[in-house]
Design an enzyme around this catalytic site. Structure first.
Site: not given
Ligand SMILES: Cc1cc2nc3c(=O)[nH]c(=O)nc-3n(C[C@H](O)[C@H](O)[C@H](O)COP(=O)(O)OP(=O)(O)OC[C@H]3O[C@@H](n4cnc5c(N)ncnc54)[C@H](O)[C@@H]3O)c2cc1C
Length: 398
Positions: A35, A156, A288, A344
């Protein structure tokens, strides 16, 4: 030989997938997480950071101890390319071979969506939310009109609404409520669309909340330019401001596009209901990073919010299916994004709305929105519980 399972990304999707697959396969799996971030960030709390209600250490923790305690190796590095035919990923820390790959690299902000977005405060990353805290402090010294917005293509919306109502709450605390104009500018066709459409009562509830807080709402808007002192819409109207926070669209990570046939136009990975990619049975994408086609068109484009609950569900589905494959059977678990329940809580400072639906996207058989001050406490409880669960690596808890 244990199966080599490589997970890219260490947030909601990556941590859940890695720990879930390890707990299912034990010694039959050699799991590695690569990561770019070495800390987990609880994004839902970023709405509070600019107002000083949370700091970096309140909402993050280092992921290496969590993973290592559960027998998962952590590599702090950035993936640069995926070669699905050779089963190899090139990273900043060297090449990794895998038997099964889980892409959980989430989103990046599309800061080129509107000229000026790069310089405009936002809250969609930890670093950006910290910069927005500086902008808010400057605003309190020299107040004026406020704009909270979500650009064309944004998804978002929940965070935009939460920040909007928290701003209203903070204006009241600062003695500025009613003295400065607070405007919400959004690509959504109506207030309460949220990018998921059709939540019963959402339109009325958001209209009521906005009226009670004295917020001017401008829906169906596209932005032409964000200047340091004014937001310019595509119909040439200029909305002056002293403080603005704008949510940009998200895109998948650029390195994924280096693999022909892996991603769609938004940089997201199209998947089957098993979360396997269309072309490769041993490459999964969750959270995502996984593509969700938008099943409707709106006058101004909007995206679909991919929240924490469906993200974790997808990661468990992928983990179960990899376990099936390692045991020599066909992946049996299927869960389409649209059919995952929506859960949510939207915070409004000292109030809020809880949203529950049997499906993320319409058609739905059951959906309800419950407003009230208890939702602020529920959001705080959700934060504490989620951080404790993730830090302990107990990802199979609800
Ligand atoms: C401001 C905000 C408020 C939110 N509020 C809510 C809420 O109230 N309730 C809710 O359910 N959801 C909420 N969300 C949504 C929630 O944050 C997402 O569903 C969640 O972050 C998705 O997780 P993910 O692991 O798919 O992606 P991400 O959180 O985007 O994580 C991606 C990971 O991949 C890593 N990465 C990226 N590129 C690379 C690479 N090239 N090589 C290796 N690692 C890499 C990053 O460092 C990170 O660790 C919110 C989001 C935001 C931005």
């Amino acid at each position: 030989m244990p199966a080599r399972i490589l997970v890219l990304g260490g947030s909601f999707a990556g941590l859940t997938a890695a720990l879930s697959v390890k707990s299912r396969l034990g010694a039959d799996a050699d799991v590695t997480v690569v990561s770019a971030a070495d800390r987990f960030v609880f994004n839902p709390s970023l709405i509070w950071l600019p107002f000083g209600r949370r700091g970096r250490t309140d909402i993050t923790f280092p992921i290496a101890p969590t993973l290592e305690r559960h027998g998962v190796r952590f590599v702090h590095g950035t993936a640069a390319s995926v070669d699905p035919d050779e089963h190899r990923v090139e990273t900043s820390e060297g090449d990794f071979d895998y038997d099964y790959l889980v892409i959980a690299t989430g989103y990046r902000n599309d800061l080129d969506v509107v000229p000026g977005m790069r310089e405009t405060p936002t809250i969609t990353t930890l670093a950006a939310a910290e910069r927005t805290a500086d902008a808010w402090r400057r605003f309190l010294d020299d107040p004026g009109d406020v704009i909270i917005g979500a650009t064309q293509g944004a998804s978002c919306f929940g965070a935009a609404y939460e920040f909007l109502f928290n701003t209203s709450y903070q204006l009241r605390r600062a003695g500025l409520h009613g003295k400065v104009k607070l405007t919400y500018v959004t690509a959504e066709p109506y207030a309460g669309h949220f990018g998921i459409d059709g939540m019963p009562g959402a339109k009325t509830l958001m209209r009521m909340f906005a009226r009670k807080e004295g917020i001017t709402v401008r829906t169906g808007q596209a932005m032409r330019e964000i200047r340091p002192d004014a937001l310019v819409l595509t119909d040439d109207r200029e909305l002056p401001y002293k403080f603005a926070m704008v949510v940009p669209p998200f895109r998948g990570q650029d390195f994924l596009a280096r693999t022909p046939g892996l991603v769609d136009a938004g940089g997201y990975v199209p998947v089957r209901p098993t979360y396997q990619t269309h072309h490769w049975d041993d490459v999964y994408a969750v959270g995502i990073a996984a593509a969700v086609p938008v099943p409707w068109t709106t006058a101004i484009p909007t995206g679909i919010p991919k929240t924490g609950f469906p993200t974790e569900q997808q990661a468990h589905v992928a983990a179960k299916n990899i376990a099936d494959q390692v045991h020599g059977t066909e992946p049996a678990t299927r869960k389409e994004f649209a059919r995952i329940p929506a859960l949510c809580i939207m915070d409004a400072g000292n109030n809020g709305v809880a949203m529950f639906a049997d499906h993320m996207l319409p058609p739905r058989n059951a959906a309800v929105m419950i407003p009230g001050p208890q939702n602020h406490l529920a959001k705080v409880a959700f934060e504490k519980y989620s951080l404790a669960k993730m830090r302990a690596g107990r990802v199979r808890l609800p």
